[in-house]
Write an enzyme that holds these catalytic residues in place. Structure first.
Site, short mmCIF file in Angstrom:
data_model
loop_
_atom_site.label_atom_id
_atom_site.label_comp_id
_atom_site.label_asym_id
_atom_site.label_seq_id
_atom_site.Cartn_x
_atom_site.Cartn_y
_atom_site.Cartn_z
N CYS A 2 0.86 -1.17 0.00
CA CYS A 2 0.00 0.00 0.00
C CYS A 2 0.90 1.23 0.00
O CYS A 2 2.08 1.15 0.34
CB CYS A 2 -0.88 0.02 1.23
SG CYS A 2 -1.84 -1.49 1.44
N TRP A 74 -3.64 -1.95 -1.49
CA TRP A 74 -3.58 -3.26 -2.16
C TRP A 74 -4.16 -4.24 -1.15
O TRP A 74 -3.56 -4.51 -0.11
CB TRP A 74 -2.13 -3.61 -2.50
CG TRP A 74 -1.97 -4.87 -3.28
CD1 TRP A 74 -2.05 -5.02 -4.63
CD2 TRP A 74 -1.69 -6.18 -2.75
NE1 TRP A 74 -1.84 -6.32 -4.98
CE2 TRP A 74 -1.62 -7.07 -3.85
CE3 TRP A 74 -1.50 -6.69 -1.47
CZ2 TRP A 74 -1.36 -8.42 -3.70
CZ3 TRP A 74 -1.25 -8.05 -1.32
CH2 TRP A 74 -1.18 -8.89 -2.43
N ASN A 100 0.11 0.17 6.26
CA ASN A 100 0.68 -0.71 5.24
C ASN A 100 1.24 -1.92 5.98
O ASN A 100 2.02 -1.75 6.91
CB ASN A 100 1.79 0.04 4.49
CG ASN A 100 2.38 -0.79 3.38
OD1 ASN A 100 1.87 -1.87 3.06
ND2 ASN A 100 3.45 -0.30 2.79
N LYS A 491 6.65 -11.73 -17.87
CA LYS A 491 6.25 -10.41 -18.37
C LYS A 491 4.92 -10.51 -19.11
O LYS A 491 4.04 -9.68 -18.94
CB LYS A 491 7.30 -9.82 -19.34
CG LYS A 491 8.58 -9.32 -18.75
CD LYS A 491 8.48 -8.09 -17.88
CE LYS A 491 8.17 -8.44 -16.48
NZ LYS A 491 9.22 -8.64 -15.52
N GLU A 494 1.90 -11.33 -16.62
CA GLU A 494 1.51 -10.34 -15.60
C GLU A 494 0.88 -9.10 -16.19
O GLU A 494 0.06 -8.48 -15.53
CB GLU A 494 2.69 -9.98 -14.69
CG GLU A 494 3.80 -9.22 -15.33
CD GLU A 494 4.96 -8.95 -14.36
OE1 GLU A 494 4.72 -8.86 -13.15
OE2 GLU A 494 6.09 -8.82 -14.84
#
Ligand code: F6R
Length: 614
Positions: A2, A74, A100, A491, A494
């Site tokens: 976060c 998040w 966080n 890569k 994601e």
């Protein structure tokens, strides 16, 4: 994970907080919120979605006030929604808190607080903190810093927190454990707090990095106090930030990821700057100088990291074994930390991390340290936790990486690993002087060769367009390029959400070959080198099953060109340097496919840049 930002000073807090949240959004972006104290009232605005949605939500509402806290989330405990977004507010309505990290014993604390009459609104672990602090403050009649300190004594887990008090808008209290927190010291007594320096750099270059177990108390007119959990004060160590604002902007590119891919000639050069001395034929890594002899005498190197950094570690394995003849094990930090591995004092543990904050990597370091190993860090973020807990290390100097998918950090990590392996190989006498000399000169020419690869972007984009609708993809490499195949697959998955697997080319026939049909793109790194002929045979095996081959080949190759559906040429280089070149077209392929599919390239779903929870 976060992002945290807070401000106390004589300016309006809201614009500073929102701007800071935009800078921090790469750390988490499923919801956002701010809290301000305005004329004795606590105003909390928060909602699901990105910071832009928060701005729309706040638009037209009172956002005045010179103290405030902001958060971009998040999600760990509780879905991303308006209620679970931070800040969280105490039952009394006096305290607002951003967090966080993870509170592991939140369930037990929550039960106790429910008995004591606190009302919970969210499903988060964070909310227990704000109620607990408020409960201690009122029942013990304590000031806020002491209430925070006492509350944190009963907390198990990781946190960076900032607490805002409606009844005292002249104070902010913050604390950290296993999650980073930076204090910015600005003009006229103003202070900033943030989970990294990105929201601070445009206001001040003077920062104080809080250590684990430290609290910061910021008071209007009195300034900053740093205290430990025994309430002992220490003189804050003010450092100057090296970060530059341009590094945090897109600089004309559509996305940070594209900018960072194109920055690689410079970032690789920066990783080598002052370390590669062609005239003297030597490599100097100042950061590990004091531990060089231990490195030279090492019986074994254990490399730990996660994700892309773990892939760089795999390249490191080939490098150290090939050039320095030291046995290497590469471990996922998350597995290593829980395995009770056998570690000797003569072992070198190399910890690789872009952010320097990855919780699993940090825990792996602490565990290896407790067993007496020498820990060397390879980090990008200056002053990060990993950089501070390791015995020695080398920064990668790639500059801030904002795109969530790691690109320039990977090539910078591989560059530093190459420098280390060359240096240790030379000192150990495992590298002939002529080979050492040839390799350092080749390494020096890599930035220019990366430029050439990047100049091929239009062709790479053309290939991406052909495979944009693929549902699966296979990536194959061999030797030094096997880790590149893994990285290429990571890569793609994601940022474009296409399922992709990386495999050693020869391993394909032991299973994945069953997946191959005329729909399956197979990306193969088939550059000239030790495994070339063998990889050509693997390509034939794919073609025999009608798979589509996109091959990364050495300039001038005609053999693979005759078999593959598409080729992407890269300049020739010794095997050990090919990862630095061959990964670049794979980064670009993923980028273009993701853009063509309408994906959010810089902020892919479910991901966040800095994984500070295990
Ligand atoms: C992938 C990616 C992640 C990170 C991993 C480790 O593109 O960025 O896999 O590599 O989360 O992060 P650091 O290097 O910060 O420890």
């Amino acid at each position: 994970m976060c992002g945290i930002v807070a401000y106390l000073g004589d300016k309006q807090a809201y614009p500073i907080l929102v701007n800071g949240l935009h800078r921090l959004e790469y750390r988490g972006y499923d919801s956002a919120g701010v809290a301000l104290v305005t004329a004795g009232e606590l105003k909390v605005y928060k909602c699901q979605g990105k910071v832009a949605e928060l701005e729309a939500h706040v638009n037209g509402q009172d956002r005045s006030g010179t103290v405030g806290i902001g958060h971009t989330r998040w999600a760990t405990h509780g879905q991303p929604n308006d209620v679970n977004a931070h800040p969280h507010v105490s039952t009394s309505g006096d305290l607002a808190l951003i967090h966080n990290g993870i509170i592991e014993n939140y369930a037990a604390i929550k039960e106790e607080l429910l008995h004591r009459g606190h009302r919970f609104r969210s499903e988060t672990d964070t909310e227990v903190l704000v109620h607990l602090i408020d409960d201690i403050r009122s029942s013990e009649n304590m000031d806020l810093p002491n209430a925070v300190r006492l509350a944190l004594e009963s907390v198990v887990g990781a946190y960076a927190i900032v607490v805002l008090d409606r009844t005292n808008p002249d104070m902010l209290v913050a604390a950290r454990k296993s999650s980073p927190l930076v204090v910015g010291v600005g003009e006229n007594g103003e202070h900033f707090l943030a989970s990294d320096a990105t929201p601070i750099v445009e206001h001040t270059r003077n920062v104080v990095y809080l250590e684990d177990g430290e609290m910061a108390v910021i008071e209007r007119g009195k300034g900053l106090r740093v205290l430990n959990m025994r309430n002992q004060e220490k003189t804050p160590f003010v450092q100057e930030l090296e970060m530059h604002l341009e590094a945090l902007e897109k600089g004309g590119y559509d996305h940070f990821m594209l900018k960072e891919i194109f920055e690689q000639p410079r970032s690789i050069r920066d990783s080598m700057r002052g370390r590669l001395n062609l005239a003297q034929s030597e490599v100097v890594l100042g950061g590990i100088k004091d531990h060089e002899q231990r490195f030279v005498n090492a019986k074994r190197i254990i490399i730990v990291g996660c994700g892309t950094s773990w892939h760089a570690g795999l390249v490191g394995e080939y490098l150290f074994e090939d050039l320095a003849r030291i046995p290497v094990e590469v471990e996922y930090a998350s597995e290593f930390r829980y395995r009770d591995p056998i570690i000797h004092e003569e072992d070198i543990v190399l910890a690789i991390s872009q952010s320097g904050e990855t919780a699993d990597t940090l825990a792996a370091i602490e565990m290896a340290k407790s067993k007496g190993a020498t820990i060397i860090g390879i980090c990008n973020v200056v002053g990060s936790s990993i950089a501070r807990v390791t015995h020695a290390g080398s920064y990668t100097h790639a500059g801030p990486e904002i795109g969530v998918a790691s690109t320039k950090a990977f090539t910078a990590q591989v560059t530093v690993l190459t420098l280390m392996a060359l240096m240790i190989g030379q000192r150990r006498g495992t590298l002939a002087a002529s080979r050492f000399h040839q390799l350092i000169n080749e390494l020096d020419s890599i930035p220019a060769k990366v430029e050439k690869v990047l100049a091929n972007d239009a062709h790479i984009r053309y290939i991406a367009d052909i495979y944009r609708n693929a549902t699966n993809a296979l990536y194959l490499g061999r030797g030094y390029t096997f880790p590149v195949a893994l990285e290429g697959a990571l890569k793609l998955k994601e940022i474009s959400y296409i399922h992709a697997e990386g495999y050693p080319a020869a391993e394909m026939k032991h299973g994945p070959i069953a997946l191959i049909d005329e729909e399956m793109p197979v990306f193969v790194i088939a550059t000239k080198g030790a495994s070339y002929e063998k990889v050509v045979s693997n390509i034939q095996e794919v073609k025999a099953r009608k798979g589509k081959i996109i091959a990364i080949v050495t300039e001038g190759d005609t053999v693979v060109k005759g078999i593959a559906d598409h080729v992407i040429e890269i300049p020739g280089a010794p095997d050990c340097l090919v990862p630095l070149l061959s990964v670049v077209p794979l980064q670009l392929i993923s980028y273009h496919i993701a853009v063509m599919r309408g994906c959010n390239v810089d902020q892919p779903r479910n991901l966040a840049k800095s994984v500070t929870v295990e």
